[in-house]
Design a protein around this motif. Structure first.
Motif, short mmCIF file in Angstrom:
data_model
loop_
_atom_site.label_atom_id
_atom_site.label_comp_id
_atom_site.label_asym_id
_atom_site.label_seq_id
_atom_site.Cartn_x
_atom_site.Cartn_y
_atom_site.Cartn_z
N ALA A 16 -18.93 -25.30 -6.59
CA ALA A 16 -17.95 -24.48 -5.74
C ALA A 16 -16.78 -24.29 -6.87
O ALA A 16 -16.54 -25.03 -7.57
N ARG A 17 -15.99 -23.41 -6.42
CA ARG A 17 -14.50 -22.82 -7.10
C ARG A 17 -13.59 -23.63 -6.71
O ARG A 17 -13.22 -23.34 -5.58
N SER A 18 -12.80 -23.97 -7.33
CA SER A 18 -11.37 -24.58 -6.94
C SER A 18 -10.10 -24.18 -8.11
O SER A 18 -10.46 -24.14 -9.37
N PRO A 19 -8.97 -23.83 -7.60
CA PRO A 19 -7.93 -23.55 -8.70
C PRO A 19 -7.42 -24.80 -9.48
O PRO A 19 -7.31 -25.96 -8.56
N ALA A 20 -7.37 -24.69 -10.57
CA ALA A 20 -6.76 -25.88 -11.38
C ALA A 20 -5.32 -26.00 -11.23
O ALA A 20 -4.73 -25.12 -10.44
N ASP A 21 -4.81 -26.99 -11.82
CA ASP A 21 -3.31 -27.32 -11.66
C ASP A 21 -2.49 -25.96 -11.95
O ASP A 21 -1.56 -25.63 -11.33
N VAL A 28 -16.42 -26.75 -10.03
CA VAL A 28 -16.30 -28.25 -9.58
C VAL A 28 -17.60 -28.55 -8.99
O VAL A 28 -18.36 -27.61 -8.44
N LEU A 29 -17.71 -29.78 -8.68
CA LEU A 29 -19.21 -30.21 -8.25
C LEU A 29 -18.76 -30.39 -6.72
O LEU A 29 -17.48 -30.75 -6.39
N PRO A 30 -19.67 -29.90 -5.61
CA PRO A 30 -19.16 -29.99 -4.52
C PRO A 30 -19.02 -31.39 -3.66
O PRO A 30 -19.90 -32.25 -4.33
N GLY A 31 -18.25 -31.63 -3.07
CA GLY A 31 -17.72 -32.89 -2.54
C GLY A 31 -16.16 -33.16 -2.76
O GLY A 31 -15.52 -32.01 -2.68
N LEU A 48 -19.89 -31.42 1.49
CA LEU A 48 -20.96 -30.34 1.23
C LEU A 48 -21.02 -29.07 2.25
O LEU A 48 -20.98 -27.96 1.79
N LEU A 49 -21.09 -29.58 3.55
CA LEU A 49 -21.06 -28.55 4.65
C LEU A 49 -19.82 -27.77 4.59
O LEU A 49 -19.82 -26.54 4.57
N GLU A 50 -18.63 -28.36 4.35
CA GLU A 50 -17.42 -27.76 4.40
C GLU A 50 -17.36 -26.81 3.23
O GLU A 50 -16.66 -25.57 3.47
N GLU A 51 -17.74 -27.14 1.94
CA GLU A 51 -17.54 -26.33 0.86
C GLU A 51 -18.43 -25.37 0.54
O GLU A 51 -18.19 -24.33 -0.01
N THR A 52 -19.85 -25.43 1.16
CA THR A 52 -20.79 -24.69 0.67
C THR A 52 -21.64 -23.98 2.04
O THR A 52 -22.18 -23.10 1.88
N SER A 106 -9.97 -26.62 -0.02
CA SER A 106 -9.63 -26.85 -1.44
C SER A 106 -10.57 -25.99 -2.50
O SER A 106 -10.26 -25.94 -3.58
N THR A 107 -11.77 -25.53 -2.00
CA THR A 107 -12.45 -24.41 -2.78
C THR A 107 -12.25 -22.91 -1.96
O THR A 107 -12.06 -22.84 -0.99
N ASP A 108 -12.86 -22.03 -2.99
CA ASP A 108 -12.64 -20.71 -2.52
C ASP A 108 -14.05 -20.08 -2.54
O ASP A 108 -14.22 -18.84 -1.95
#
Length: 148
Positions: A16-21, A28-31, A48-52, A106-108
């Motif tokens: 999954a992809r997430s913005p860094a600070d 990132v790893l999904p979770g 996993l369901l939420e992010e993927t 938290s991920t896009d």
């Protein structure tokens, strides 16, 4: 406390992809974080369901990544923050659902990546740790040099 899953299929890993600070996207790893009173097994399945968009079957416990890190908070008092991550890493297989991106989370983005391409992706350290756990399956669920 957080729980993550390594899902590998046909030579590809689900990330999954997430913005860094600084706002730059990184893989990132999904979770993610456990809710108060939530079992880590339920956490990883929910996250996993939420992010993927995928439902997963947890197929094993790969290990624990425990990291302590201190940093200075930028404020008038410049306080040192002592942060401790405890991340439970599972292996999982896709059991249903369809790949989709998370909305307002938290991920896009979620995507499959060739295992050989991961080193060239901008990604967090946990991805490397989790893939090493997946490949080597240490009996103690951690690596000797990582013990404190």
């Amino acid at each position: 406390m957080a729980a993550y899953a390594v899902c590998v299929r046909d030579g590809q890993v689900l990330l999954a992809r997430s913005p860094a600070d600084d706002g730059t996207p990184e893989w990132v790893l999904p979770g993610g974080g456990m809710e108060h009173g939530e079992d880590p097994y339920d956490t990883v399945r929910r996250e996993l369901l939420e992010e993927t968009g995928y439902r997963i079957e947890v197929t094993g416990l790969l290990g624990i990544d425990s990291r302590r890190h201190r940093f200075v908070r930028e404020s008038l008092l410049a306080r040192v923050t002592d942060h401790h991550h405890v991340r439970i890493v599972y292996s999982g297989e896709i059991a249903g659902g369809e790949l989709r991106n998370e909305v307002n989370g938290s991920t896009d983005m979620a995507a499959w990546h060739d295992l050989d391409a991961v080193p060239d992706l901008r990604h967090i350290r946990l991805v490397d740790v989790a893939l090493r756990l997946w490949r080597e399956r240490p009996a103690a669920g951690r690596f000797a040099q990582e013990q404190s």
